[in-house]
Design a protein around this motif. Structure first.
Motif, PDB file in Angstrom:
ATOM      1  N   ILE A  23      41.728  44.269  33.279  1.00 14.31           N
ATOM      2  CA  ILE A  23      42.750  44.084  34.427  1.00 14.31           C
ATOM      3  C   ILE A  23      41.886  45.166  35.633  1.00 14.31           C
ATOM      4  CG2 ILE A  23      44.558  44.846  35.806  1.00 14.31           C
ATOM      5  CD1 ILE A  23      46.096  44.175  33.167  1.00 14.31           C
ATOM      6  N   PRO A  24      41.348  46.409  35.221  1.00 19.66           N
ATOM      7  CA  PRO A  24      40.762  47.149  36.432  1.00 19.66           C
ATOM      8  C   PRO A  24      39.645  46.496  36.880  1.00 19.66           C
ATOM      9  CG  PRO A  24      41.340  48.738  34.424  1.00 19.66           C
ATOM     10  CD  PRO A  24      41.639  47.036  33.922  1.00 19.66           C
ATOM     11  N   GLU A  25      38.782  45.868  36.168  1.00 20.64           N
ATOM     12  CA  GLU A  25      37.647  44.921  36.772  1.00 20.64           C
ATOM     13  C   GLU A  25      37.924  44.079  37.615  1.00 20.64           C
ATOM     14  OE1 GLU A  25      34.955  43.137  33.446  1.00 20.64           O
ATOM     15  OE2 GLU A  25      36.023  44.421  32.215  1.00 20.64           O
ATOM     16  N   LEU A  26      38.967  43.579  37.688  1.00 21.81           N
ATOM     17  CA  LEU A  26      39.411  42.651  38.608  1.00 21.81           C
ATOM     18  C   LEU A  26      40.025  43.249  40.065  1.00 21.81           C
ATOM     19  CD1 LEU A  26      41.317  40.122  36.753  1.00 21.81           C
ATOM     20  CD2 LEU A  26      39.283  39.568  37.653  1.00 21.81           C
ATOM     21  N   LEU A  27      40.455  44.401  40.135  1.00 27.03           N
ATOM     22  CA  LEU A  27      41.284  45.115  41.169  1.00 27.03           C
ATOM     23  C   LEU A  27      40.508  46.274  41.636  1.00 27.03           C
ATOM     24  CD1 LEU A  27      45.092  45.153  39.454  1.00 27.03           C
ATOM     25  CD2 LEU A  27      43.544  43.245  40.501  1.00 27.03           C
ATOM     26  N   GLU A  28      39.609  46.998  40.942  1.00 23.61           N
ATOM     27  CA  GLU A  28      38.991  48.036  41.495  1.00 23.61           C
ATOM     28  C   GLU A  28      38.276  47.815  42.887  1.00 23.61           C
ATOM     29  OE1 GLU A  28      38.768  51.005  37.660  1.00 23.61           O
ATOM     30  OE2 GLU A  28      37.101  49.622  37.925  1.00 23.61           O
ATOM     31  N   LYS A  29      37.647  46.434  43.040  1.00 22.36           N
ATOM     32  CA  LYS A  29      36.886  46.278  44.077  1.00 22.36           C
ATOM     33  C   LYS A  29      37.525  46.473  45.630  1.00 22.36           C
ATOM     34  CE  LYS A  29      33.015  43.813  42.267  1.00 22.36           C
ATOM     35  NZ  LYS A  29      32.196  42.726  42.605  1.00 22.36           N
ATOM     36  N   ASP A  30      38.896  46.421  45.665  1.00 20.87           N
ATOM     37  CA  ASP A  30      39.708  46.089  46.810  1.00 20.87           C
ATOM     38  C   ASP A  30      40.706  47.490  46.625  1.00 20.87           C
ATOM     39  OD1 ASP A  30      41.812  45.372  48.843  1.00 20.87           O
ATOM     40  OD2 ASP A  30      40.141  43.844  48.933  1.00 20.87           O
TER      41      ASP A  30
END
Length: 400
Positions: free
Chosen positions: A338-345
């Motif tokens: 999950i963090p991989e998907l969300l950390e960019k924004d």
């Protein structure tokens, strides 16, 4: 690239969950790129209708009451009842590539073995952790557990599978029979939809040179719907989209939601559905059941954000990807991929426990008016585009 003949193998062939949705979307995407695609699956009433239905193996189920039915299901774990139909489609179709998805228990890895023996390229997308964890989920008694990475016998001693000794014995027998040595030998490339998955596969003994990280994609039909459906004024509400089952962390979310003054939409079905409806029925919690693709997009576009409270090592959830592509930020647990998907924004939030979940949900309502939803949607649709996925998929095929 020459036109390829690709056989996509999935134990179910309807939108049961992310893995099945991916398999069907992959087939459509490959057809759009002028490849010839066929499917192989287990016969099931809800399956989509395809020309190769006649090849599908007979349905088995562990949930039928008769002893004979349970025995047939147990034997299927080891590939009994698959070979004849599968070899017939291999003979008739003569595929260049076999693309495996979730196949354990209802089809079994015999499909990898038989394809490998014929010299057919075998690619396998790892949607869950079944190749390294007997229960598939890295959960035991409702909590994350990695004991079986080192010692597969732990599934028996801990009764990890459904808290049942018999079910745990069967799960142990399955992973010992279809072990990493055999599966690595038969499979040319494993597609891991997250770096987290790739790390766990390496930890479980799979060769690093066969692991390729490619995030899941949103199919072009959904992107078209997102662009065509006008955005309504967003409600002071948020949404959970997914299976209503324990590993999804749904009950923890509902406990927190009861204490907040915002509406929560619960979209999906599952074994806990009736219990949760009785226990958490209120004006602020609305269960909307299973939704079509169009209704899911409409729902994402009318709420402030979505939430993924999973307590298992969620891999690369399509619900997060679809939400972001709709310009809807995500509040997700700091676990698995999950963090991989969300950390960019910066519009997204990550939490680790119930206290952080409540704080994160409240913060997201405060900051929701500042979200540049059009920008989030455009960048996400590019990041998770079917075209980008196809290019990376093709690179894998050409490398093996």
């Amino acid at each position: 690239m020459n036109r390829l003949k690709i056989l996509i193998v999935s134990k179910f062939l309807y939108a049961r969950g992310g893995a099945e949705t991916y398999a069907i979307s992959l087939g459509e995407m490959l057809k759009m790129h002028n490849h010839e695609v066929r499917f192989f699956s287990m016969s099931y009433p809800e399956n989509i209708n395809v020309n190769e239905n006649e090849y599908f193996v007979k349905e088995v189920s562990f949930f039928q009451s008769s002893l004979n039915a349970k025995l047939k299901a147990a034997l299927r774990v080891f590939g009994v009842g698959v070979k004849r139909n599968y070899e017939k489609i291999l003979d008739d179709f003569q595929p260049d590539v076999i693309h495996l998805n979730n196949i354990h228990s209802y089809l079994s890895p015999i499909v990898a073995e038989l394809a490998h023996k014929r010299g057919i390229k075998v690619i396998w997308t790892a949607h869950d952790y079944k190749l390294i964890c007997p229960t598939y989920s890295f959960l035991c008694q409702g909590k994350p557990c990695e004991a079986c990475i080192e010692n597969k016998y732990s599934v028996i001693s801990r009764k990890c599978m459904k808290n049942s000794l018999l079910a745990s014995l069967l799960a142990w027998g399955e992973i010992m029979y279809w072990n990493k040595g055999r599966l690595s030998r038969w499979t040319d490339a494993f597609i891991c939809p997250s770096n987290f998955m790739a790390q766990k596969m390496m930890q479980g003994g799979y060769p690093a040179n066969k692991l390729h990280v490619i995030y899941n994609f949103i199919d072009s039909g959904k992107v078209k719907l997102i662009s065509e459906l006008s955005s309504e004024e967003r409600e002071l509400a948020y949404v959970y989209l997914g299976r209503l089952s324990k590993e999804k962390g749904i009950e923890e979310l509902l406990k927190v939601a009861e204490q907040l003054p915002y509406k929560l939409y619960i979209a999906g079905r599952g074994p806990l559905e009736d219990i949760l409806k009785q226990k958490y029925s209120s004006d602020n919690i609305k269960f909307v059941g299973h939704l079509s693709a169009e209704k899911i997009i409409k729902l994402f576009k009318k709420v402030q954000f979505s939430v993924i409270p999973s307590i298992w090592y969620e891999n690369n959830p399509l619900s997060a990807i679809e939400s972001l592509c709709c310009g809807t930020p995500v509040c997700g647990r700091r676990i698995g991929g999950i963090p991989e998907l969300l950390e960019k924004d910066a519009d997204n939030r990550l939490f680790s426990n119930e206290v952080e979940l409540m704080t994160s949900l409240s913060d997201m309502f405060i900051s929701s008016s500042e979200v540049d939803r059009q920008k989030l949607s455009l960048t996400s649709c590019e990041r998770f585009s079917a075209e980008l996925y196809y290019r990376k998929w093709l690179e894998v095929v050409q490398s093996i």
